[in-house]
Write a protein that holds these residues in place. Structure first.
Motif, PDB file in Angstrom:
ATOM      1  N   GLN A 209       0.839  -1.195   0.000  1.00  0.00           N
ATOM      2  CA  GLN A 209       0.000   0.000   0.000  1.00  0.00           C
ATOM      3  C   GLN A 209       0.872   1.242   0.000  1.00  0.00           C
ATOM      4  O   GLN A 209       1.965   1.257   0.584  1.00  0.00           O
ATOM      5  CB  GLN A 209      -0.920  -0.024   1.231  1.00  0.00           C
ATOM      6  N   SER A 210       0.407   2.288  -0.671  1.00  0.00           N
ATOM      7  CA  SER A 210       1.136   3.546  -0.775  1.00  0.00           C
ATOM      8  C   SER A 210       2.502   3.258  -1.407  1.00  0.00           C
ATOM      9  O   SER A 210       2.565   2.725  -2.511  1.00  0.00           O
ATOM     10  CB  SER A 210       1.254   4.203   0.611  1.00  0.00           C
ATOM     11  N   SER A 236      -3.401   1.983  -3.474  1.00  0.00           N
ATOM     12  CA  SER A 236      -3.250   3.424  -3.269  1.00  0.00           C
ATOM     13  C   SER A 236      -1.903   4.003  -3.673  1.00  0.00           C
ATOM     14  O   SER A 236      -1.448   4.967  -3.064  1.00  0.00           O
ATOM     15  CB  SER A 236      -3.533   3.781  -1.797  1.00  0.00           C
ATOM     16  N   ASN A 237      -1.291   3.468  -4.683  1.00  0.00           N
ATOM     17  CA  ASN A 237      -0.113   4.118  -5.290  1.00  0.00           C
ATOM     18  C   ASN A 237       0.380   3.270  -6.437  1.00  0.00           C
ATOM     19  O   ASN A 237       1.134   2.323  -6.243  1.00  0.00           O
ATOM     20  CB  ASN A 237       1.023   4.349  -4.298  1.00  0.00           C
ATOM     21  N   THR A 334      -7.884   2.162  -4.786  1.00  0.00           N
ATOM     22  CA  THR A 334      -7.575   3.300  -3.938  1.00  0.00           C
ATOM     23  C   THR A 334      -8.685   3.483  -2.904  1.00  0.00           C
ATOM     24  O   THR A 334      -9.679   2.767  -2.909  1.00  0.00           O
ATOM     25  CB  THR A 334      -7.459   4.599  -4.774  1.00  0.00           C
ATOM     26  N   GLU A 338      -8.245   9.378   0.182  1.00  0.00           N
ATOM     27  CA  GLU A 338      -6.788   9.355   0.100  1.00  0.00           C
ATOM     28  C   GLU A 338      -6.139  10.404   1.007  1.00  0.00           C
ATOM     29  O   GLU A 338      -6.279  10.347   2.206  1.00  0.00           O
ATOM     30  CB  GLU A 338      -6.342   9.498  -1.357  1.00  0.00           C
ATOM     31  N   PHE A 339      -5.456  11.403   0.455  1.00  0.00           N
ATOM     32  CA  PHE A 339      -4.658  12.323   1.263  1.00  0.00           C
ATOM     33  C   PHE A 339      -5.412  13.580   1.691  1.00  0.00           C
ATOM     34  O   PHE A 339      -4.917  14.355   2.502  1.00  0.00           O
ATOM     35  CB  PHE A 339      -3.408  12.746   0.485  1.00  0.00           C
ATOM     36  N   SER A 393      -8.736  13.293  -4.855  1.00  0.00           N
ATOM     37  CA  SER A 393      -8.586  11.838  -4.791  1.00  0.00           C
ATOM     38  C   SER A 393      -8.923  11.173  -6.116  1.00  0.00           C
ATOM     39  O   SER A 393      -8.412  10.090  -6.422  1.00  0.00           O
ATOM     40  CB  SER A 393      -9.461  11.275  -3.665  1.00  0.00           C
ATOM     41  N   HIS A 435      -6.180   7.721   3.291  1.00  0.00           N
ATOM     42  CA  HIS A 435      -5.029   6.935   2.847  1.00  0.00           C
ATOM     43  C   HIS A 435      -4.563   6.067   4.019  1.00  0.00           C
ATOM     44  O   HIS A 435      -4.268   6.583   5.086  1.00  0.00           O
ATOM     45  CB  HIS A 435      -3.925   7.895   2.416  1.00  0.00           C
TER      46      HIS A 435
END
Length: 521
Positions: A209-210, A236-237, A334, A338-339, A393, A435
Motif C-alpha cells: 500500500q502507498s 493506493s499508489n 484506492t 486518500e490524502f 482523490s 489513505h
C-alpha cells in the motif's frame, strides 16, 4: 480468552541457519529473520548479499531493525496531524540500523501443506516505514483467516536505497535501485525457504500500500524479480513512472555538494554518519521539490527507483504495462479520500466554498471553476471540503484505472479494480476513507486496530469481506468469494469496480466523468 504463548516450538532450517520462533493464538510466528547481510560501511549503495550463516539456533522472537530514516514527526503537516495519524495507525517505535534486511513470517503450521504465501511491502513511499511499524501489519489474523503464510519485511530506503552513483563511477551503477534489489533478495529467500514454514514457493502474492504499492508496480517491471511472485496487489499508489537518470543524477550531485564531497570521490559517502547523510538529503529534497500540487502528487522529485536501463529497463507502466508480468493477475485500487482528509484538522467541516475555489485555482489554474462545477452537479449534497477531497482523490484513482487497463491490454492475465469508500467513525469521522484506511481490513485486524476502525459490527463484517477477497486472490488469482456480489475483471468498456463499504457493490465505472474532469495525478 487470554493468549497463551509457547516457545517450545519446532526448530526450522533456513539457508543461513536454524531458527525458532513462538506460537500464539494458533499461529506460529518468526520475527527478525535475516535475509541479507548488513548494508552499512563499505556495503552502502552496493547490491545486497545473502545473510551470513550463523551457528546454533537463532531466536526469531522480536522484530529486526528498520532502515534508518527521518523521524515521522518531521514529515507531518502539524503536531496534531502526527498525533491523530499515530492514533489511527498505531505507530510502533522501531530500532534503526543499516543491518536491516530482516523479515517476519506468520504461518498456521510449519509443515508441508503448501499454503499460499502473501508477501507484504510496506508504505512510506521509498523513504520511510517498516514491515512492522503499523499495528495492522501483524499477520496473525490474516494467516489464520485464510490458512495462508504471511511475510512482512524491511529493506533499504531513502538515500541508502535510491542514490544513483553510476554517473560518478561505473562500478556503482545500479545503486539507485539498491532498495529494490533488497526486495528481490527477500523474494529469493521466500522461494528458497518458505516451504519449511508451510508455504508454497510457486504461489506467492506480493501486496503493498502507498509506497508498498509502488514497490509492487516496480517489481512487475524488473527482470530480476520475474518468476519470484505470481500475483500482485497494488493499494493506493500505482507509480506508473519512476525516476529518470537525469533527475537521479541531479539529486546525487546536489547531495555531493551539500556534503562537500567531490564528484570523483563517491567512496567518502560510506564514511558519512547516517545522521549527517539524512540532514543533507532532507535539505536537498526540500530545495529540489519545495512544493507539492495536491492534484499532481505523482509528478514530483523524491526518492524512488531509477530507470537505469538495466535493473529497471523502463518505466514500470508507462507507456504500457510490462510484458514480463503479463501473466501475473493484478488487483489494484484506492480509497475514496486518500490524502485530502480531516486528520489533524478539527474545523475541516467548516471549510468554505471560497477556500475550496482558492485551493483548486492553485492546483488547476483556469480549469478550476469548471472542475468544481462538475463535481457540485454530481454531488449536490456534499460539503465544500468533501467536494475538494473527491476532486483531489479522483486524480489518484485515475492512475489505478490506467494501471488496470494497461495490464489487461496485454491479454495475459486479468486485472481487478476496487474502491475502498468506508469512512471511519473515529475522530468524529473527520478522517473519512483516508489513505491507509483499508489496512486493518486487508489484514483482518479491524478489532485489533479499533483506534482506526472503531471496532464496531460494520467494521468487523467489512474486514471479513475485504480480507477474504485478498485471500481468494492470493489463492486463485480471482478475488471473488461468497461474501461479495459477483465481481467482473477489468474491461475498458465497463471499468467494473468493487466498492468496499458497509454495503459492497460491483459498479461499472462509478466515477468515470469525475476522473475525466479531474485528470491523472
Amino acid at each position: 480468552m487470554a493468549t497463551t504463548i509457547r516457545t517450545d516450538t519446532p526448530v526450522l532450517e533456513t539457508t543461513s541457519g536454524r531458527i525458532r520462533g513462538f506460537a500464539a493464538d494458533g499461529i506460529h510466528t518468526f520475527l527478525g529473520i535475516p535475509y541479507g547481510a548488513p548494508t552499512g560501511g563499505a556495503a552502502r549503495f552496493r547490491p545486497p548479499r545473502p545473510a551470513e550463516p550463523w551457528t546454533g539456533v537463532r531466536p526469531a522472537i522480536v522484530y529486526g531493525a528498520a532502515c534508518p530514516q527521518a523521524p515521522r514527526e518531521a514529515g507531518a503537516p502539524s503536531e496534531r496531524h502526527f498525533v491523530e495519524e499515530a492514533f489511527l495507525l498505531g505507530f510502533n517505535h522501531s530500532r534503526y540500523d543499516e543491518d536491516c534486511l530482516r523479515l517476519n513470517v506468520w504461518t498456521p503450521s510449519p509443515d508441508v501443506a503448501k499454503r499460499p504465501v502473501m508477501v507484504w511491502l510496506h508504505g512510506g513511499h521509498f523513504a520511510s516505514g517498516s514491515g512492522h511499524d503499523i499495528a495492522a501489519f501483524d499477520g496473525t489474523s490474516l494467516a489464520r483467516r485464510g490458512d495462508v503464510v504471511v511475510v512482512t519485511l524491511n529493506h533499504r530506503l531513502n538515500v541508502l536505497g535510491h542514490l544513483e552513483l553510476g554517473w560518478a563511477r561505473a562500478d556503482l551503477a545500479g545503486s539507485g535501485n539498491a532498495g529494490m534489489l533488497d526486495l528481490v533478495l527477500a523474494l529469493a529467500w521466500v522461494r528458497d525457504n518458505i516451504g519449511a514454514f508451510g508455504g508454497d514457493p510457486d504461489n506467492v502474492t506480493i501486496f503493498g500500500q502507498s509506497g508498498g504499492g509502488a514497490k509492487v508496480t516496480t517489481l512487475m517491471a524488473m527482470p530480476a524479480a520475474r518468476g519470484l511472485f505470481h500475483r500482485a496487489i497494488v493499494q493506493s499508489n500505482c507509480a506508473l513512472r519512476q525516476t529518470g537518470m537525469a533527475d537521479a543524477e541531479r539529486i546525487a550531485r546536489a547531495l555531493f555538494a551539500e556534503l562537500g564531497i567531490a564528484d570523483e570521490d563517491p567512496d567518502r559517502l560510506a564514511e558519512v554518519p547516517y545522521a549527517a547523510l539524512s540532514r543533507a538529503e532532507l535539505a536537498v529534497m526540500a530545495r529540489l521539490a519545495p512544493q507539492q500540487n495536491p492534484a499532481r502528487r505523482n509528478r514530483r522529485i523524491r526518492w524512488e527507483p531509477v530507470v537505469d536501463g538495466r535493473i529497471l529497463p523502463h518505466h514500470a507502466f508507462d507507456p504500457v504495462a510490462p510484458q514480463i508480468s503479463a501473466h501475473v493477475p493484478l488487483l489494484v485500487g484506492t480509497t475514496l479520500n486518500e490524502f485530502t482528509t480531516g486528520i489533524g484538522q478539527p474545523d475541516i467541516d467548516g471549510t468554505s466554498l471560497t477556500a475550496v475555489r482558492q485551493s483548486l485555482a492553485a492546483a488547476y489554474g483556469s480549469d478550476a471553476d469548471a472542475i468544481l462545477a462538475h463535481f457540485r452537479a454530481r454531488h449536490p449534497a456534499a460539503s465544500p471540503f468533501d467536494l475538494l477531497s473527491r476532486i483531489y482523490s479522483a486524480t489518484i484513482r485515475e492512475w489505478a484505472v490506467i494501471q488496470a487497463s494497461r495490464h489487461a491490454a496485454l491479454g495475459g492475465a486479468p486485472s481487478w479494480l476496487y474502491w475502498f469508500t468506508w469512512a471511519t467513525p473515529v475522530l468524529d469521522g473527520r478522517p473519512r476513507a483516508y489513505h491507509n484506511a483499508e489496512l486493518p481490513f486487508v489484514f483482518h485486524n479491524a478489532d485489533r486496530c479499533a483506534s482506526a476502525t472503531g471496532g464496531g459490527a460494520d467494521a468487523l463484517a467489512l474486514a471479513d469481506r475485504v480480507a477474504d477477497a485478498w485471500i481468494a486472490f492470493a489463492r486463485h488469482g480471482d478475488p471473488n468469494h461468497a461474501g461479495l456480489p459477483a465481481w467482473a475483471p477489468f474491461a475498458d468498456d465497463r471499468v467494473t469496480t468493487m466498492v468496499f463499504d458497509t454495503t459492497c457493490e460491483a459498479l461499472d465505472n462509478p466515477d468515470g466523468p469525475e476522473r475525466a474532469a479531474a485528470g491523472p495525478a
